[in-house]
Design an enzyme around this catalytic site. Structure first.
Site, PDB file in Angstrom:
ATOM      1  N   GLY A 163       0.863  -1.194   0.000  1.00 26.04           N
ATOM      2  CA  GLY A 163       0.000   0.000   0.000  1.00 26.04           C
ATOM      3  C   GLY A 163       0.886   1.227   0.000  1.00 26.04           C
ATOM      4  N   ARG A 164       0.379   2.302   0.602  1.00 33.64           N
ATOM      5  CA  ARG A 164       1.167   3.547   0.625  1.00 33.64           C
ATOM      6  C   ARG A 164       2.530   3.336   1.266  1.00 33.64           C
ATOM      7  NH1 ARG A 164      -4.212   5.234   2.206  1.00 33.64           N
ATOM      8  NH2 ARG A 164      -4.922   7.080   1.082  1.00 33.64           N
ATOM      9  N   ARG A 242       1.444  -4.410  12.161  1.00 33.40           N
ATOM     10  CA  ARG A 242       0.794  -4.737  13.426  1.00 33.40           C
ATOM     11  C   ARG A 242       1.339  -6.075  13.918  1.00 33.40           C
ATOM     12  NH1 ARG A 242      -0.335  -0.247  13.770  1.00 33.40           N
ATOM     13  NH2 ARG A 242      -2.367   0.755  13.911  1.00 33.40           N
ATOM     14  N   GLU A 271       1.099  -5.116  22.848  1.00 28.54           N
ATOM     15  CA  GLU A 271       1.935  -3.986  23.268  1.00 28.54           C
ATOM     16  C   GLU A 271       1.412  -3.388  24.576  1.00 28.54           C
ATOM     17  OE1 GLU A 271       1.998  -1.352  19.882  1.00 28.54           O
ATOM     18  OE2 GLU A 271       2.846  -2.893  18.610  1.00 28.54           O
ATOM     19  N   HIS A 289       7.332   0.456  18.957  1.00 30.46           N
ATOM     20  CA  HIS A 289       6.301   1.020  18.073  1.00 30.46           C
ATOM     21  C   HIS A 289       6.561   2.517  17.842  1.00 30.46           C
ATOM     22  CE1 HIS A 289       1.881   0.571  16.630  1.00 30.46           C
ATOM     23  NE2 HIS A 289       2.541   1.453  15.912  1.00 30.46           N
TER      24      HIS A 289
HETATM   25  C1  8YV Z   1       0.068   4.845  15.786  1.00 33.58           C
HETATM   26  C2  8YV Z   1       0.182   3.502  13.895  1.00 33.58           C
HETATM   27  O1  8YV Z   1      -1.062   5.501  15.445  1.00 33.58           O
HETATM   28  O2  8YV Z   1      -0.735   4.898  12.246  1.00 33.58           O
HETATM   29  C3  8YV Z   1      -0.730   3.808  12.771  1.00 33.58           C
HETATM   30  O3  8YV Z   1      -1.481   2.897  12.380  1.00 33.58           O
HETATM   31  O4  8YV Z   1       0.367   2.411  14.294  1.00 33.58           O
HETATM   32  C4  8YV Z   1       0.876   4.573  14.580  1.00 33.58           C
HETATM   33  O5  8YV Z   1       1.125   5.697  13.826  1.00 33.58           O
HETATM   34  C5  8YV Z   1       0.830   5.533  16.792  1.00 33.58           C
HETATM   35  O6  8YV Z   1       1.400   4.566  17.551  1.00 33.58           O
HETATM   36  C6  8YV Z   1       0.023   6.443  17.649  1.00 33.58           C
HETATM   37  O7  8YV Z   1       0.529   6.442  18.893  1.00 33.58           O
END
Ligand code: 8YV
Length: 323
Positions: A163-164, A242, A271, A289
């Site tokens: 994807g992107r 993920r 997590e 993360h």
């Molecule tokens: C989280 C992310 O949003 O955009 C996503 O899907 O996993 C990250 O950018 C980030 O951990 C927010 O705390």
């Protein structure tokens, strides 16, 4: 200057915040909305029940769990604005059934996450965290140079989820002379990279398997023992997507029995808990993360989340709708 979206005399639009949001988002939201902060209540469930009739939207902090039960509980909800590109913690089907739009924050974090994927790849293959530990613990002075590792140049990477972010990773691999293959649910029209019909076939064809697909039920444990075995004893797994996409038990087993060479992980199944068996391995590079964790990306994400809410309540089209 106070800049409320509602017309003079209207009741303020009330938004639910399940978790703390980015400071910039908070400041902007406070200007335009009245905020119901569930995370400040001693009993969040009781708080939610008490305010349920008033909630018009949710400004979702990172990884806020918004399931069907919660959506059903909010009769006046009109929008869910996510902070992040991945919406796997939101029940998109339940939202779609109720006709509630969900927005996310794509694009603004793509480059930082792609940079991190490359850093994880090089760091894992060249064992940079372990080499750093070796120096700090006096190994260099005591025992001489760190052991030899392997080159990235000239090898092949398989992107699981082009994807992107996957495309941005592919663009960074080209000048490194790393060939790119990919697997998506369907081949992308006119895509220059070789397509493989399954994750196992992809893993079999490459040296590095880079996971950049969305999380959620459709991709849960997509990378299991078959895929890891196909990657092979000289193969590396990199995950910036993920933790749920990878079967962590199978991963630990594959590393322990040298069925793959190493792994670079920015995301985990539960997590912030990280399986103890992954800690202190020279062939494993672990990060907490941090893919989008730059000031620039997070400010842009905060602005985009708020811009979507403001657009909705001003009757303008959403900037980045998911459903
Ligand atoms: C989280 C992310 O949003 O955009 C996503 O899907 O996993 C990250 O950018 C980030 O951990 C927010 O705390």
């Amino acid at each position: 200057m106070k800049r409320l979206i509602r017309k003079r005399g209207d009741a303020p639009i009330e938004l639910l915040l399940l978790r703390p949001v980015h400071d910039l988002a908070l400041r902007r939201l406070e200007r335009d909305f009245s905020l119901l902060k569930a995370y400040e209540a001693p009993d969040a469930a009781a708080f939610l029940k008490a305010v349920a009739q008033r909630v018009r939207g949710i400004a979702a902090g990172a990884h806020s769990m918004i399931d069907k039960g919660m959506i059903d509980q909010l009769p006046r909800i009109e929008i869910i604005a996510n902070f992040g590109a991945g919406c796997d913690s939101i029940d998109l089907t339940a939202a779609r059934q109720r006709g509630i739009p969900v927005t996310n924050t794509p694009d603004v974090l793509t480059d930082d996450v792609a940079d991190l994927a490359i850093a994880l790849l090089i760091g894992t293959v060249r064992q940079l965290p372990a080499a750093d530990r070796y120096l700090r613990r006096g190994g260099w002075a005591r025992n001489g140079p760190y052991r030899l590792t392997t080159s990235c140049t000239g090898r092949t990477a398989g992107i699981l989820g082009l994807g992107r972010i996957g495309l941005a990773i592919a663009a960074r691999l080209a000048p490194m002379s790393v060939a790119v293959h990919y697997h998506n649910r369907r081949p992308i029209k006119d895509c220059p990279f070789p397509y493989h019909a399954s994750p196992t076939a992809l893993a079999d064809a490459v040296d590095f398997l880079i996971v950049s697909c969305p999380g959620g039920a459709a991709t849960e444990r997509l990378v299991g023992s078959d895929v890891l075995s196909a990657l092979g004893p000289d193969g590396y797994l990199i995950n910036v997507a993920r933790g749920s996409v990878v079967d962590e038990v199978a991963l630990v087993d594959a590393l322990t029995h040298h069925r793959i060479r190493g792994a670079g992980l920015d995301v985990f199944g539960n997590e912030p808990d990280v399986p103890a068996a992954l800690i202190d391995r020279d062939h494993v590079f672990l990060l907490p993360h941090v893919g989008s964790a730059t000031t620039q990306a997070r400010e842009a994400m905060a602005n985009l989340m708020v811009d979507n809410l403001v657009a909705h309540f001003s009757g303008r089209p959403l900037l980045t709708p998911v459903v």
